[in-house]
Design an enzyme around this catalytic site. Structure first.
Site, PDB file in Angstrom:
ATOM      1  N   ARG A   1      -8.027   5.948  -5.715  1.00  0.00           N
ATOM      2  CA  ARG A   1      -8.208   5.816  -3.927  1.00  0.00           C
ATOM      3  C   ARG A   1      -9.294   7.226  -3.195  1.00  0.00           C
ATOM      4  O   ARG A   1      -9.279   7.624  -3.330  1.00  0.00           O
ATOM      5  CB  ARG A   1      -7.085   5.912  -2.884  1.00  0.00           C
ATOM      6  CG  ARG A   1      -6.819   6.223  -1.724  1.00  0.00           C
ATOM      7  CD  ARG A   1      -5.507   6.165  -1.297  1.00  0.00           C
ATOM      8  NE  ARG A   1      -5.697   4.453  -0.191  1.00  0.00           N
ATOM      9  CZ  ARG A   1      -5.193   3.500   0.403  1.00  0.00           C
ATOM     10  NH1 ARG A   1      -4.096   3.960   1.058  1.00  0.00           N
ATOM     11  NH2 ARG A   1      -4.575   1.788   0.891  1.00  0.00           N
TER      12      ARG A   1
ATOM     13  N   SER B   1       0.749  -1.264   0.272  1.00  0.00           N
ATOM     14  CA  SER B   1      -0.584   0.221  -0.233  1.00  0.00           C
ATOM     15  C   SER B   1       0.807   1.064  -0.182  1.00  0.00           C
ATOM     16  O   SER B   1       2.163   1.645   0.326  1.00  0.00           O
ATOM     17  CB  SER B   1      -0.692  -0.382   1.232  1.00  0.00           C
ATOM     18  OG  SER B   1      -2.079   0.579   1.100  1.00  0.00           O
ATOM     19  N   PRO B   2       0.258   2.401  -0.652  1.00  0.00           N
ATOM     20  CA  PRO B   2       1.024   3.109  -0.574  1.00  0.00           C
ATOM     21  C   PRO B   2       1.662   3.828   0.839  1.00  0.00           C
ATOM     22  O   PRO B   2       0.673   4.173   1.575  1.00  0.00           O
ATOM     23  CB  PRO B   2       0.407   4.547  -1.492  1.00  0.00           C
ATOM     24  CG  PRO B   2      -0.696   4.344  -1.067  1.00  0.00           C
ATOM     25  CD  PRO B   2      -0.688   2.470  -1.319  1.00  0.00           C
TER      26      PRO B   2
ATOM     27  N   TYR C   1      -7.051  14.528   1.857  1.00  0.00           N
ATOM     28  CA  TYR C   1      -6.204  15.781   0.608  1.00  0.00           C
ATOM     29  C   TYR C   1      -6.943  17.171  -0.354  1.00  0.00           C
ATOM     30  O   TYR C   1      -8.339  16.457  -0.163  1.00  0.00           O
ATOM     31  CB  TYR C   1      -4.657  15.131   0.130  1.00  0.00           C
ATOM     32  CG  TYR C   1      -4.350  14.156   1.265  1.00  0.00           C
ATOM     33  CD1 TYR C   1      -3.491  14.960   2.143  1.00  0.00           C
ATOM     34  CD2 TYR C   1      -4.490  13.092   1.689  1.00  0.00           C
ATOM     35  CE1 TYR C   1      -2.367  14.648   3.101  1.00  0.00           C
ATOM     36  CE2 TYR C   1      -3.391  12.435   2.522  1.00  0.00           C
ATOM     37  CZ  TYR C   1      -2.825  13.053   2.928  1.00  0.00           C
ATOM     38  OH  TYR C   1      -1.910  12.634   3.788  1.00  0.00           O
TER      39      TYR C   1
HETATM   40  C1  LIG Z   1       3.612   4.822   7.379  1.00  0.00           C
HETATM   41  C2  LIG Z   1       2.435   5.857   6.565  1.00  0.00           C
HETATM   42  C3  LIG Z   1       2.360   6.165   5.351  1.00  0.00           C
HETATM   43  C4  LIG Z   1       1.402   6.605   4.987  1.00  0.00           C
HETATM   44  N1  LIG Z   1       0.928   7.638   3.780  1.00  0.00           N
HETATM   45  C5  LIG Z   1       0.229   6.999   2.297  1.00  0.00           C
HETATM   46  C6  LIG Z   1       0.030   7.333   1.052  1.00  0.00           C
HETATM   47  O1  LIG Z   1       1.530   8.157   1.065  1.00  0.00           O
HETATM   48  N2  LIG Z   1      -0.575   7.302   0.232  1.00  0.00           N
HETATM   49  C7  LIG Z   1      -1.916   6.448   1.102  1.00  0.00           C
HETATM   50  O2  LIG Z   1      -3.071   6.611   0.494  1.00  0.00           O
HETATM   51  N3  LIG Z   1      -1.927   6.032   2.314  1.00  0.00           N
HETATM   52  C8  LIG Z   1      -0.784   6.340   2.948  1.00  0.00           C
HETATM   53  N4  LIG Z   1      -1.602   5.548   4.102  1.00  0.00           N
HETATM   54  C9  LIG Z   1      -2.056   5.135   3.978  1.00  0.00           C
HETATM   55  C10 LIG Z   1      -2.185   3.040   4.068  1.00  0.00           C
HETATM   56  O3  LIG Z   1      -1.311   2.624   2.569  1.00  0.00           O
HETATM   57  C11 LIG Z   1      -2.967   2.772   4.376  1.00  0.00           C
HETATM   58  O4  LIG Z   1      -3.818   2.581   3.946  1.00  0.00           O
HETATM   59  C12 LIG Z   1      -2.975   2.573   6.099  1.00  0.00           C
HETATM   60  O5  LIG Z   1      -1.634   2.248   6.748  1.00  0.00           O
HETATM   61  C13 LIG Z   1      -3.983   1.016   6.213  1.00  0.00           C
HETATM   62  O6  LIG Z   1      -3.212   0.167   6.054  1.00  0.00           O
HETATM   63  P1  LIG Z   1      -2.278  -0.865   7.372  1.00  0.00           P
HETATM   64  O7  LIG Z   1      -3.692  -1.394   8.263  1.00  0.00           O
HETATM   65  O8  LIG Z   1      -2.167  -1.679   6.124  1.00  0.00           O
HETATM   66  O9  LIG Z   1      -1.104  -0.466   7.253  1.00  0.00           O
HETATM   67  C14 LIG Z   1      -0.020   5.635   4.703  1.00  0.00           C
HETATM   68  C15 LIG Z   1       0.391   4.891   5.561  1.00  0.00           C
HETATM   69  C16 LIG Z   1       1.320   4.822   7.206  1.00  0.00           C
HETATM   70  C17 LIG Z   1       1.097   3.496   7.988  1.00  0.00           C
END
Ligand SMILES: Cc1cc2nc3c(=O)[nH]c(=O)nc-3n(C[C@H](O)[C@H](O)[C@H](O)COP(=O)(O)O)c2cc1C
Ligand SMILES: Cc1cc2nc3c(=O)[nH]c(=O)nc-3n(C[C@H](O)[C@H](O)[C@H](O)COP(=O)(O)OP(=O)(O)OC[C@H]3O[C@@H](n4cnc5c(N)ncnc54)[C@H](O)[C@@H]3O)c2cc1C
Length: 767
Positions: A622, A415-416, A574
């Site tokens: 997204r 994921s991003p 955003y």
């Molecule tokens: C350190 C960090 C940076 C993130 N940056 C982005 C981002 O740049 N763009 C985005 O769409 N989501 C971003 N997210 C959200 C994640 O893509 C994801 O949707 C969210 O962490 C939930 O997934 P998880 O439970 O697997 O961590 C970020 C999450 C984390 C932890």
């Protein structure tokens, strides 16, 4: 102690027994409004665990109950003329009437006084003469409802209609029978609970129920209609109701989910269904009532424990159990309430979705129950994923997925994730190692972090960008590495920070403005993200043109870099998300107001990007599928419309995130907590989706994919700690047909061997 139990259901009877077993000196009287032998309902289902608990509490009644159990292993799901049978489910059932008889006999034997035909009135002063009054008077408890504030009662009347019937037809399997009628779908849950008797619960939506005319039918007519509807399953046996001779029982009901903040007030203690209910489709109400009774008797008889401390312990332990079950029960209830969503599934996937609906049963649980059946599901999944080319029996997460001309090798996505490590937007060695390592780790698809289309579109000074040649060269180096050293595809996520921009690096304070060097921010409206953030400037039409063109320019640079896919970030509050959510968009022009207006600009940007991006390469968007703000913000229903609108502009995948659109959000976290939104968008909108959010086990991913709740599964935080998440999953699941960087082959085979050895040792210990 002098105790009155109101109601001779499982809770009241078993509590009385449990008290007497612990101290025969207790004086216990049970008052039941109905005559002996008269009760609602037919059979109840138990788990092995409940039986063990009964055995430990009172071996004598447990043995009688166990000797009369009906056992069955199979679940049959009938739909569209097919019957899907899976095995290994291990159910135990008994007639409710018989269970109550056994408990009544045991209670009498232990010296409990039972009074039947005794309607109890909570306002009767005689209750003051008892040390305790146990309100075991069921879901419609008068004792609870006489004082709802004291108990903090919360009742949720669910949508569907159901009627609890019985039949002499003996069902060998737990049977779900779904029938399509001219008025909508109606289905039955049927199971045997005695050698000659089965429960037969009929359920449908309220609309179908009305259209069918059940609302105006007499009970006998209703039953005849059900017999007619389910004739092919009943083999000439009739359906019967035993609700007619009960006080206050109607034939068709809406399930009422009950929970209470407090379980006692004065000398009244709520027990069983009076305190909480769990939907009949997970069959745990009687279990909860019996286990409540054991625990309450335990704490009340523990020497030295005062009533207050006893109640604290009782509520703390039981409430946790109830919350867990109510959570699963809610998933199950909602599955049946939103049945229409899954009716387009092929029967095998429909059955899989039904079996995993409460999220208590997962892919690997199903493998343990019935390996052959599960492998059939896996073969079916692979066949569909490869247009019939593959006959493989392997976990769904390793199946390929095609969008336009791009095929990802498997369904796991990185994921991003913003790394806040760029200088002037230029990704550097850190990004090369970070993304490169995750590409080597086996995921089918990698997303870049939100890469910003302009310097002022960055969240922080450390965000990556795509607005000049230096960015193109730096990103190209990363993309080339990924393509040269892995089979992963790489997607460029493009975004603009809007009102959440000009803030510190993630680990220096989330969404906190910079100490110095802040730049002005803009947004859909003039709503500041929080009191400490800047008030943004509402975008003018000229701003919109500039930003749209910046997105298009970034897409063109993405082509130069060789990215396989592009994603528009329209989530998390955003810039583009600030248009979509009503909590940030306070415009009064054609870009504010209705959802259609609020989507206008984000769709314009998406369409312009799509026009610039090669037509054989996919694009995703997204979105935040909820603002976690109830009806005041974006709701999951809106999210389906949002997904559909982007799909009309050429989105091939909806990347379903949630929240972060409003500083005061009230999210409900948990395992796979955002997956229900993906499920809804995918199956109501018939769109390809990616699920994300606290998905961390291979078993989660396989369950989501096989149940058709998403097409791809994204993991963010698990990948931070374990870049090799996908390869490790392959080793765990003994899946070999995955690209392993040749440099790492030895490590992979050693891991697979060790995991296998550990699994064998654990299995040997279990034996
Ligand atoms: C350190 C960090 C940076 C993130 N940056 C982005 C981002 O740049 N763009 C985005 O769409 N989501 C971003 N997210 C959200 C994640 O893509 C994801 O949707 C969210 O962490 C939930 O997934 P998880 O439970 O697997 O961590 C970020 C999450 C984390 C932890
Ligand atoms: C359709 C359906 C299917 C179900 N299937 C299952 C299943 O498979 N497995 C399972 O475990 N559970 C099942 N349940 C739930 C289960 O029936 C209840 O959770 C369980 O009966 C709770 O026990 P209880 O003693 O708390 O309440 P109840 O069984 O409701 O008993 C309450 C008793 O109090 C009496 N009473 C009420 N008010 C008064 C009054 N004022 N004065 C005197 N007496 C009074 C009532 O007559 C009744 O006998 C199902 C429920 C439904 C509706």
């Amino acid at each position: 102690m002098k105790v009155a139990c109101i109601g001779a259901g499982p809770a009241g009877l078993y509590f009385a027994i449990s008290m007497k077993l612990r101290d025969p000196a207790h004086e216990i009287e049970i008052f039941e409004r109905n005559a002996p032998g008269v009760t609602f309902g037919w059979g109840v289902v138990f788990s092995d665990q409940t039986v063990e608990n009964l055995q430990a509490n009172d071996p004598k009644s447990a043995e009688v109950i166990a000797s009369e159990f009906a056992h069955w292993d199979d679940i049959d799901v009938h739909i569209r003329g097919e019957c899907i049978t899976s095995s290994g489910h291990g159910f135990i059932g008994i007639g409710r009437k018989r269970l109550l008889e056994i408990l009544q006999d045991r209670a009498r034997e232990l010296g409990v006084t039972l009074q039947f035909n005794a309607e109890c009135d909570p306002t009767d002063p005689k209750w003051r003469d008892y040390d305790l009054v146990i309100a075991s008077d069921g879901a419609n408890s008068r004792f609870r409802d006489a004082n709802p504030e004291a108990f903090g009662v919360d009742i949720d009347v669910r949508k569907n209609k159901f009627v609890w019937l019985g039949t002499s037809k003996v069902f060998d399997a737990f049977t779900f029978a779904f029938e399509e009628t001219e008025h909508g779908w109606i289905w039955a849950h049927a199971y045997r609970f005695a050698p000659d008797c089965s429960t037969f619960i009929v359920e449908c939506s309220e609309e179908t129920w009305r259209r069918y005319g059940f609302d105006t039918m007499e009970q006998a007519e209703s039953i005849a209609a059900c017999e007619n509807l389910f004739a092919k399953y009943l083999d000439g046996h009739s359906l019967q109701s035993n609700a007619s001779h009960l006080v206050g029982s109607a034939a068709w009901l809406n399930f009422r989910r009950i929970k209470c903040d407090r379980w006692s007030s004065g000398n009244v203690i709520l027990l069983g269904d009076a305190a909480h209910t769990a939907h009949f489709s997970i069959g745990s109400g009687t279990k909860l009532a019996l286990e409540d009774a054991i625990k309450l008797a335990d704490v009340l008889n523990r020497p030295g424990l005062g009533l207050e401390a006893a109640m604290d312990e009782y509520v703390a332990e039981r409430n946790l159990e109830v919350l867990k079950l109510q959570n699963s029960a809610r998933n199950s209830t909602e599955w049946f309430e939103t049945l229409e969503r899954y009716l387009h599934f092929e029967p095998l996937q429909f059955a899989y979705s039904l079996l995993t609906r409460s999220q208590r049963i997962s892919h690997e649980n199903l493998r343990l129950r019935d390996r052959e059946w599960l492998e059939g599901v896996e073969r079916w999944f692979w066949k569909r994923a490869t247009d019939g080319k593959s006959n493989k029996t392997a976990p769904p997460m390793f199946a390929p997925f095609k969008m336009r001309e791009m095929e990802v090798a498997n369904r796991i996505t990185v994921s991003p994730m913003a790394m806040y490590s760029a200088v002037d937007g230029v990704p550097n060695d850190f990004h090369l190692v970070h993304l490169g390592e995750r590409a080597l780790g086996g995921a089918g698809l990698l997303f870049t972090e939100m890469t910003c289309v302009s310097p002022e579109g960055r969240i922080s000074p450390g965000c990556t960008g795509m607005w000049n040649d230096e960015h193109v060269a730096a990103w190209k180096r990363i993309v080339d590495f990924v393509h040269a050293n892995s089979t992963a595809k790489i997607c460029l996520q493009l975004g603009h920070s809007g009102a959440k921009g000009s803030t510190r690096l993630g680990w220096e304070g989330n969404d906190v403005p910079l100490d110095e060097g802040n730049w002005p921010v803009m947004s859909a409206g003039d709503v500041a993200w929080s009191p400490v953030n800047q008030v943004p400037r509402p975008m003018t039409r000229a701003d919109m043109d500039i930003v749209r063109d910046q997105f298009v320019a970034a897409v063109r640079m993405g082509i130069e870099c060789g990215f396989d896919m592009v994603e528009l970030h329209a989530a998390h509050g955003y810039l583009l998300s600030s248009f979509i959510t009503p909590l940030q968009n306070n415009r009064t022009d054609e870009y504010g107001g209705s959802l259609e207006n609020r989507l206008r600009y984000p769709l314009e940007v998406f369409a312009a990007m799509r026009a610039a991006w090669p037509s054989d390469r996919p694009m995703s968007v997204r979105i935040s599928a909820t603002d976690w703000a109830g009806e005041n913000g974006i709701t999951p229903k809106d999210a389906v419309e949002i997904g559909e609108a982007f799909a009309r502009e050429g989105a091939d995948l909806i990347d379903v995130s949630a929240g972060q659109t409003w500083a005061e959000q009230q999210p409900v976290y948990g395992r796979m907590f955002q997956t229900p939104f993906s499920d809804r968008i995918r199956n109501e909108g018939r769109l390809a989706t990616m699920a994300v959010g606290n998905i961390y086990e291979p078993d989660h991913a396989n369950s989501i994919l096989a149940a058709g709740r998403a097409d791809l599964v994204a993991l963010a935080r698990p990948h931070l700690i374990d870049p090799m998440w996908t390869l490790r999953a392959a080793a765990q699941l003994d899946y070999r047909d995955i690209h392993i960087p040749p440099q790492y082959l030895n490590g992979m085979s050693q891991l697979a061997r060790n995991l296998k050895r550990e699994a064998e040792a654990a299995a040997a210990l279990r034996v």
